[in-house]
Design a protein around this motif. Structure first.
Motif, PDB file in Angstrom:
ATOM      1  N   GLY A  97      44.732  44.380  38.033  1.00 25.59           N
ATOM      2  CA  GLY A  97      43.768  45.996  38.332  1.00 25.59           C
ATOM      3  C   GLY A  97      42.737  45.976  37.394  1.00 25.59           C
ATOM      4  O   GLY A  97      41.785  46.495  37.628  1.00 25.59           O
ATOM      5  N   ARG A  98      42.755  45.289  36.196  1.00 25.40           N
ATOM      6  CA  ARG A  98      41.734  45.420  35.248  1.00 25.40           C
ATOM      7  C   ARG A  98      40.661  44.563  35.862  1.00 25.40           C
ATOM      8  O   ARG A  98      39.395  44.852  35.512  1.00 25.40           O
ATOM      9  CB  ARG A  98      41.851  44.783  33.857  1.00 25.40           C
ATOM     10  CG  ARG A  98      42.944  45.727  32.899  1.00 25.40           C
ATOM     11  CD  ARG A  98      43.123  45.135  31.650  1.00 25.40           C
ATOM     12  NE  ARG A  98      43.696  43.895  31.290  1.00 25.40           N
ATOM     13  CZ  ARG A  98      45.089  43.675  31.262  1.00 25.40           C
ATOM     14  NH1 ARG A  98      45.639  44.544  31.506  1.00 25.40           N
ATOM     15  NH2 ARG A  98      45.489  42.381  31.323  1.00 25.40           N
ATOM     16  N   LYS A  99      40.738  43.376  36.508  1.00 24.12           N
ATOM     17  CA  LYS A  99      39.685  42.612  37.037  1.00 24.12           C
ATOM     18  C   LYS A  99      38.890  43.564  38.195  1.00 24.12           C
ATOM     19  O   LYS A  99      37.760  43.517  38.190  1.00 24.12           O
ATOM     20  CB  LYS A  99      40.231  41.282  37.711  1.00 24.12           C
ATOM     21  CG  LYS A  99      39.260  40.629  38.237  1.00 24.12           C
ATOM     22  CD  LYS A  99      39.907  39.348  38.985  1.00 24.12           C
ATOM     23  CE  LYS A  99      38.912  38.252  39.586  1.00 24.12           C
ATOM     24  NZ  LYS A  99      39.583  37.321  40.238  1.00 24.12           N
ATOM     25  N   VAL A 100      39.662  43.992  38.909  1.00 25.20           N
ATOM     26  CA  VAL A 100      39.205  44.826  40.103  1.00 25.20           C
ATOM     27  C   VAL A 100      38.167  46.113  39.564  1.00 25.20           C
ATOM     28  O   VAL A 100      37.323  46.295  39.971  1.00 25.20           O
ATOM     29  CB  VAL A 100      40.187  45.293  40.821  1.00 25.20           C
ATOM     30  CG1 VAL A 100      39.743  46.441  41.898  1.00 25.20           C
ATOM     31  CG2 VAL A 100      40.899  44.156  41.788  1.00 25.20           C
ATOM     32  N   ARG A 101      38.798  46.832  38.563  1.00 22.27           N
ATOM     33  CA  ARG A 101      37.924  47.762  37.877  1.00 22.27           C
ATOM     34  C   ARG A 101      36.823  47.465  37.289  1.00 22.27           C
ATOM     35  O   ARG A 101      35.749  48.002  37.317  1.00 22.27           O
ATOM     36  CB  ARG A 101      38.831  48.704  36.970  1.00 22.27           C
ATOM     37  CG  ARG A 101      40.307  49.412  37.562  1.00 22.27           C
ATOM     38  CD  ARG A 101      40.782  50.535  36.582  1.00 22.27           C
ATOM     39  NE  ARG A 101      41.467  49.639  35.503  1.00 22.27           N
ATOM     40  CZ  ARG A 101      42.555  49.126  35.178  1.00 22.27           C
ATOM     41  NH1 ARG A 101      43.408  49.249  36.532  1.00 22.27           N
ATOM     42  NH2 ARG A 101      43.134  48.753  34.168  1.00 22.27           N
ATOM     43  N   ASP A 102      36.736  46.097  36.690  1.00 24.10           N
ATOM     44  CA  ASP A 102      35.559  45.647  35.850  1.00 24.10           C
ATOM     45  C   ASP A 102      34.714  45.473  36.939  1.00 24.10           C
ATOM     46  O   ASP A 102      33.371  45.746  36.952  1.00 24.10           O
ATOM     47  CB  ASP A 102      35.980  44.495  35.106  1.00 24.10           C
ATOM     48  CG  ASP A 102      36.867  44.830  33.892  1.00 24.10           C
ATOM     49  OD1 ASP A 102      36.931  46.118  33.503  1.00 24.10           O
ATOM     50  OD2 ASP A 102      37.362  43.748  33.291  1.00 24.10           O
ATOM     51  N   ILE A 103      34.983  44.612  38.080  1.00 23.93           N
ATOM     52  CA  ILE A 103      34.153  44.511  39.230  1.00 23.93           C
ATOM     53  C   ILE A 103      33.471  45.626  39.847  1.00 23.93           C
ATOM     54  O   ILE A 103      32.206  45.707  39.823  1.00 23.93           O
ATOM     55  CB  ILE A 103      34.678  43.575  40.332  1.00 23.93           C
ATOM     56  CG1 ILE A 103      35.171  42.082  39.614  1.00 23.93           C
ATOM     57  CG2 ILE A 103      33.991  43.524  41.499  1.00 23.93           C
ATOM     58  CD1 ILE A 103      36.188  41.352  40.531  1.00 23.93           C
ATOM     59  N   HIS A 104      34.368  46.598  40.235  1.00 26.31           N
ATOM     60  CA  HIS A 104      33.714  47.908  40.555  1.00 26.31           C
ATOM     61  C   HIS A 104      32.899  48.624  39.629  1.00 26.31           C
ATOM     62  O   HIS A 104      31.995  49.229  40.409  1.00 26.31           O
ATOM     63  CB  HIS A 104      34.844  48.926  41.201  1.00 26.31           C
ATOM     64  CG  HIS A 104      35.523  48.448  42.419  1.00 26.31           C
ATOM     65  ND1 HIS A 104      36.833  48.896  42.883  1.00 26.31           N
ATOM     66  CD2 HIS A 104      35.502  47.181  43.318  1.00 26.31           C
ATOM     67  CE1 HIS A 104      37.275  48.069  43.851  1.00 26.31           C
ATOM     68  NE2 HIS A 104      36.472  47.414  44.088  1.00 26.31           N
TER      69      HIS A 104
END
Length: 298
Positions: free
Chosen positions: A78-85
Motif C-alpha cells: 500500500g505504501r509503495k502504491v501510494r508513493d507511486i501515485h
C-alpha cells in the motif's frame, strides 16, 4: 498475527478465490475506462497500450496481497502504491489543467468499478451469495480501499450504496478515444512474456474478451457500442459455463497465469494457513468449505 488479511471466513475469500475473478478483472478495466480523467491517467502514466494483460496481472497481484498476504505485506504494498501515485500527474487536454493521480475521486472510481465488477461477475456467473453476503463483501473491501489512500467511511459499503454511487457518476462518464482503444486492446491483447506459452490458445481469448464486454452493465455497453447486443440469458449461460470450466482447473495450473511475486505470496499464505490448522488438501479454493477450518475458526 493474522495469517492473511482476509480470512477464509470472509465473503472476500469466497469471491476472490473464484475463477470468475478473471471476468470481473477485465470487466473492471473496461468500466474504469469510462471515466475520462482516470483513463487518461492510465494512458499517460503506464505502458497499458503495449501490455494490457500485464496491467491486469499487476492488479491481480495487488488484490492477492490485500486478500491473502500478511497485514505487513499489504501495508508495505500500500505504501509503495501510494508513493507511486503521489508522484504522478494527469494532463487534461480538454481543459489544460493538471490533476493528481491520487485525487480521491479518481481513486474512489477505480476502487468501486473494480470491486463491484468482481461481485457482479461472480454472482452472475453462479457464485451463490445472499444479499447480506454481497453487502458484507463490499463492507470488507473498504479495508482494501485504505491501501490506496482512501478513508473507509468515504467508500460505499453495500450494494445499495454502490448502486447510488454509479448513478451519481454516470453523467461524468464518457467514451473517449482512449477508452474505445482500451476495450479493443482488451478484446485482443498482447500476451506478456511469462504467458507466451498460451499463444497457441490465444484465439480462445476472443470469446473470453467478448464475454467480459457483455458482462458490463447495459448502460456501459450502450455507451461503447462496440459489439452488437445479444440476449442477456445467453451471456449469463456463457458466464456460468466459463466459471465451471475455470474452477475445474487445478490450482497449480491456474497459478501459472500469475507473476512470480504473486505465486510466492500465495505459497506463503498456504504455509501460514497450514500452520494454523487449516486443511489445504484441496488448496486455497478448498477453504471455502468450513469443514476444512480448524475447530477454533469454525
Amino acid at each position: 498475527m493474522e495469517a492473511t488479511v482476509q480470512p477464509p471466513q470472509s465473503v472476500t475469500w469466497q469471491v476472490h478465490i473464484d475463477r470468475s475473478m478473471w471476468i470481473g478483472g477485465v470487466r473492471s478495466l473496461m468500466l474504469q475506462a469510462l471515466h475520462p480523467l482516470a483513463m487518461r491517467g492510465v494512458w499517460q502514466n503506464s505502458n497499458f497500450q503495449e501490455d494490457p494483460i500485464g496491467r491486469l496481472q499487476r492488479t491481480a497481484d495487488f488484490v492477492g496481497v490485500v486478500t491473502w498476504g500478511t497485514p505487513e505485506e499489504a501495508d508495505r504494498l500500500g505504501r509503495k502504491v501510494r508513493d507511486i501515485h503521489r508522484a504522478l500527474r494527469i494532463k487534461d487536454p480538454d481543459t489544460g489543467r493538471v490533476h493528481r493521480v491520487d485525487d480521491p475521486e479518481l481513486l474512489l472510481w477505480v476502487h468501486c468499478a473494480e470491486v463491484f465488477s468482481y461481485l457482479e461477475a461472480a454472482r452472475r456467473s453462479g457464485l451463490r451469495l445472499t444479499d447480506r453476503q454481497a453487502d458484507r463483501y463490499l463492507a470488507e473491501q473498504r479495508r482494501s480501499a485504505t491501501y490506496v489512500g482512501l478513508h473507509e467511511e468515504d467508500v460505499p459499503g453495500s450494494v445499495a450504496e454502490m448502486t447510488a454511487f454509479f448513478a451519481e457518476m454516470r453523467p461524468r462518464l464518457k467514451v473517449t478515444p482512449e477508452a474505445r482503444s482500451t476495450v479493443r486492446f482488451l478484446l485482443w491483447p498482447r500476451l506478456p512474456e511469462e504467458m507466451r506459452w498460451m499463444s497457441a490458445g490465444k484465439p480462445m481469448y476472443v470469446p473470453f474478451g467478448a464475454l467480459c464486454y457483455y458482462s458490463l452493465p447495459g448502460w456501459a455497453r450502450r455507451m461503447y457500442g462496440i459489439l452488437p447486443e445479444i440476449p442477456g440469458p445467453v451471456v449469463t449461460a456463457a458466464l456460468r459455463s466459463f466459471r465451471l470450466a475455470a474452477n475445474a482447473l487445478p490450482e497449480k495450473v491456474h497459478d501459472l497465469t500469475f507473476q512470480q511475486t504473486t505465486k510466492d505470496m500465495l505459497e506463503g499464505a498456504r504455509q501460514r494457513l497450514t500452520a494454523e490448522g487449516y486443511d489445504l488438501g484441496k488448496g486455497l479454493q478448498g477453504l471455502r468449505d468450513p469443514r476444512r477450518w480448524p475447530k477454533a475458526a469454525a
